[in-house]
Design a protein around this motif. Structure first.
Motif, short mmCIF file in Angstrom:
data_model
loop_
_atom_site.label_atom_id
_atom_site.label_comp_id
_atom_site.label_asym_id
_atom_site.label_seq_id
_atom_site.Cartn_x
_atom_site.Cartn_y
_atom_site.Cartn_z
N TRP A 109 5.62 -0.42 1.55
CA TRP A 109 5.49 -1.88 1.41
C TRP A 109 4.40 -2.24 0.41
CZ3 TRP A 109 5.46 -3.37 7.30
CH2 TRP A 109 6.78 -3.36 7.77
N MET A 110 3.26 -1.54 0.53
CA MET A 110 2.10 -1.94 -0.27
C MET A 110 2.21 -1.52 -1.73
SD MET A 110 0.49 -3.80 1.71
CE MET A 110 -0.86 -4.15 0.59
N GLN A 111 3.32 -0.95 -2.14
CA GLN A 111 3.57 -0.72 -3.56
C GLN A 111 4.04 -1.99 -4.25
OE1 GLN A 111 2.52 2.38 -4.68
NE2 GLN A 111 1.98 2.30 -2.49
N SER A 112 4.42 -2.99 -3.45
CA SER A 112 4.90 -4.26 -3.99
C SER A 112 3.75 -5.03 -4.61
CB SER A 112 5.52 -5.09 -2.86
OG SER A 112 5.66 -6.44 -3.23
N GLU A 113 3.87 -5.36 -5.89
CA GLU A 113 2.82 -6.13 -6.56
C GLU A 113 2.69 -7.52 -5.94
OE1 GLU A 113 3.48 -6.21 -10.74
OE2 GLU A 113 3.20 -4.03 -10.99
N GLU A 114 3.81 -8.07 -5.48
CA GLU A 114 3.76 -9.39 -4.83
C GLU A 114 2.93 -9.32 -3.55
OE1 GLU A 114 6.77 -12.78 -2.96
OE2 GLU A 114 7.36 -10.68 -3.01
N LEU A 115 3.16 -8.31 -2.74
CA LEU A 115 2.42 -8.17 -1.49
C LEU A 115 0.95 -7.88 -1.74
CD1 LEU A 115 2.82 -8.34 1.52
CD2 LEU A 115 3.28 -5.89 1.56
N GLN A 116 0.65 -7.08 -2.76
CA GLN A 116 -0.73 -6.82 -3.13
C GLN A 116 -1.43 -8.12 -3.51
OE1 GLN A 116 -0.86 -3.86 -6.22
NE2 GLN A 116 0.51 -2.47 -5.10
N ARG A 117 -0.74 -8.94 -4.28
CA ARG A 117 -1.33 -10.21 -4.73
C ARG A 117 -1.54 -11.16 -3.57
NH1 ARG A 117 1.27 -14.74 -5.85
NH2 ARG A 117 3.28 -13.65 -5.95
N LEU A 118 -0.55 -11.28 -2.70
CA LEU A 118 -0.63 -12.23 -1.59
C LEU A 118 -1.65 -11.82 -0.54
CD1 LEU A 118 3.17 -13.02 -1.16
CD2 LEU A 118 1.41 -14.57 -2.03
N THR A 119 -1.93 -10.52 -0.43
CA THR A 119 -2.88 -10.05 0.57
C THR A 119 -4.20 -9.59 -0.06
OG1 THR A 119 -1.94 -7.81 0.47
CG2 THR A 119 -1.03 -9.32 2.13
N ALA A 120 -4.35 -9.79 -1.36
CA ALA A 120 -5.57 -9.39 -2.07
C ALA A 120 -5.90 -7.93 -1.79
CB ALA A 120 -6.73 -10.30 -1.68
N SER A 121 -4.89 -7.07 -1.91
CA SER A 121 -5.05 -5.65 -1.59
C SER A 121 -4.92 -4.80 -2.84
CB SER A 121 -3.99 -5.21 -0.57
OG SER A 121 -4.07 -5.96 0.61
N GLU A 122 -5.62 -3.68 -2.83
CA GLU A 122 -5.52 -2.71 -3.91
C GLU A 122 -4.59 -1.58 -3.46
OE1 GLU A 122 -6.77 -2.81 -6.94
OE2 GLU A 122 -7.77 -4.73 -6.63
N PRO A 123 -3.74 -1.07 -4.34
CA PRO A 123 -2.84 0.03 -3.96
C PRO A 123 -3.63 1.30 -3.67
CG PRO A 123 -2.73 -0.37 -6.32
CD PRO A 123 -3.55 -1.49 -5.75
N LEU A 124 -3.25 2.00 -2.61
CA LEU A 124 -3.86 3.27 -2.24
C LEU A 124 -2.82 4.37 -2.31
CD1 LEU A 124 -5.87 2.19 0.95
CD2 LEU A 124 -6.74 2.38 -1.39
N SER A 125 -3.29 5.60 -2.46
CA SER A 125 -2.37 6.73 -2.41
C SER A 125 -1.93 6.94 -0.97
CB SER A 125 -3.04 8.00 -2.94
OG SER A 125 -4.06 8.42 -2.04
N LEU A 126 -0.86 7.71 -0.78
CA LEU A 126 -0.38 7.99 0.58
C LEU A 126 -1.46 8.72 1.37
CD1 LEU A 126 1.90 7.87 2.62
CD2 LEU A 126 2.80 10.00 1.66
N GLU A 127 -2.17 9.64 0.72
CA GLU A 127 -3.24 10.37 1.40
C GLU A 127 -4.35 9.43 1.84
OE1 GLU A 127 -1.89 11.19 -1.48
OE2 GLU A 127 -0.75 12.96 -0.85
N GLN A 128 -4.69 8.45 1.01
CA GLN A 128 -5.72 7.48 1.37
C GLN A 128 -5.28 6.60 2.54
OE1 GLN A 128 -6.05 5.80 -2.62
NE2 GLN A 128 -8.18 6.52 -2.76
N GLU A 129 -3.99 6.26 2.58
CA GLU A 129 -3.47 5.46 3.68
C GLU A 129 -3.56 6.24 5.00
OE1 GLU A 129 -2.88 2.44 3.61
OE2 GLU A 129 -1.90 1.79 1.76
N TYR A 130 -3.23 7.54 4.95
CA TYR A 130 -3.34 8.36 6.15
C TYR A 130 -4.80 8.44 6.61
CZ TYR A 130 1.43 10.22 6.50
OH TYR A 130 2.78 10.36 6.70
N GLU A 131 -5.72 8.57 5.67
CA GLU A 131 -7.13 8.65 6.02
C GLU A 131 -7.62 7.33 6.63
OE1 GLU A 131 -10.76 9.89 6.87
OE2 GLU A 131 -9.12 11.17 6.16
N GLN A 155 -5.79 5.23 8.32
CA GLN A 155 -5.21 5.15 9.67
C GLN A 155 -5.98 6.05 10.63
OE1 GLN A 155 -3.36 7.59 11.59
NE2 GLN A 155 -3.13 6.07 13.22
N ARG A 156 -6.33 7.25 10.22
CA ARG A 156 -7.10 8.16 11.07
C ARG A 156 -8.47 7.59 11.38
NH1 ARG A 156 -4.65 12.25 7.90
NH2 ARG A 156 -6.42 12.23 6.46
N SER A 157 -9.09 7.00 10.38
CA SER A 157 -10.42 6.42 10.55
C SER A 157 -10.40 5.33 11.61
CB SER A 157 -10.92 5.86 9.23
OG SER A 157 -12.16 5.20 9.41
#
Length: 203
Positions: free
Chosen positions: A30-52, A54-56
């Motif tokens: 989902w977060m690969q969507s540029e629209e969703l990144q813009r609407l949520t003020a989010s920066e794209p992360l790698s899959l490994e970063q997303e797992y980290e 979630q674990r955190s």
């Protein structure tokens, strides 16, 4: 946040389940969507970063975040194809020299702009937000909710206003609107009435 990491909130059409490692690939997609990144003020992360990330959240006993995934239909560990969005809440103490400390929560919703267009505008985000707010008021003593939303995210702004939030600030630098709901006795009664169908279960 270990205190409620296994809490499931079941509504009429939406079930909120804890954000687990099984959800990470879908969320990352989902977060690969540029629209969703813009609407949520989010920066794209790698899959490994997303797992980290979630674990955190999952393992940190001191974390004050409550992250859940929205699913349509029943509860439990049902198929990932039914997942339609995510909702996270960050809790913090609002300290003041004049007023006693109040427990506040900032809401972040990832459902109205899900990559699956068929899920948009169907009230799933509204029901999920009401359930999370109800849980916060009843179980965690929340007395104030805030939502920071991009100026052009008209759907989210409209939804929160329907939930009695008031616009309190506009940040022209970040192009962001801040909305707030102070949970008075009247608002508390309204919120609990709106969610009297909600059931709490274990994941």
């Amino acid at each position: 946040m270990k205190i409620n990491q296994n809490t499931v909130l079941q509504g009429k059409r939406v079930t909120l389940v804890p954000y687990t490692s099984a959800h990470v690939p879908r969320y990352h997609e989902w977060m690969q969507s540029e629209e969703l990144q813009r609407l949520t003020a989010s920066e794209p992360l790698s899959l490994e970063q997303e797992y980290e990330m979630q674990r955190s959240w999952r393992e940190d006993a001191d974390s004050e975040d409550l992250k859940h995934f929205l699913r349509v239909g029943g509860s439990g560990k049902q198929r990932m194809s039914r997942a339609v969005g995510g909702l996270s809440v960050q809790f913090f103490k609002d300290h003041s020299d004049l007023l006693p400390a109040a427990l506040s929560a900032e809401l972040l919703l990832h459902s109205q702009h899900s990559p699956e267009p068929s899920y948009r505008g169907r009230g799933f985000g509204k029901e999920a937000t009401l359930m999370m707010m109800s849980y916060g008021v009843r179980n965690l003593g929340i007395t104030k909710f805030e939502a920071k939303i991009g100026q052009d995210n008209e759907a989210s702004i409209c939804m929160f206003k329907k939930l009695h939030f008031k616009e309190i600030a506009l940040n022209s630098v970040f192009q962001e609107v801040t909305l707030r709901l102070d949970v008075s006795d009247e608002e508390r009664r309204w919120l609990l009435e709106e969610t009297n169908h909600m059931k709490e279960k274990s994941y």
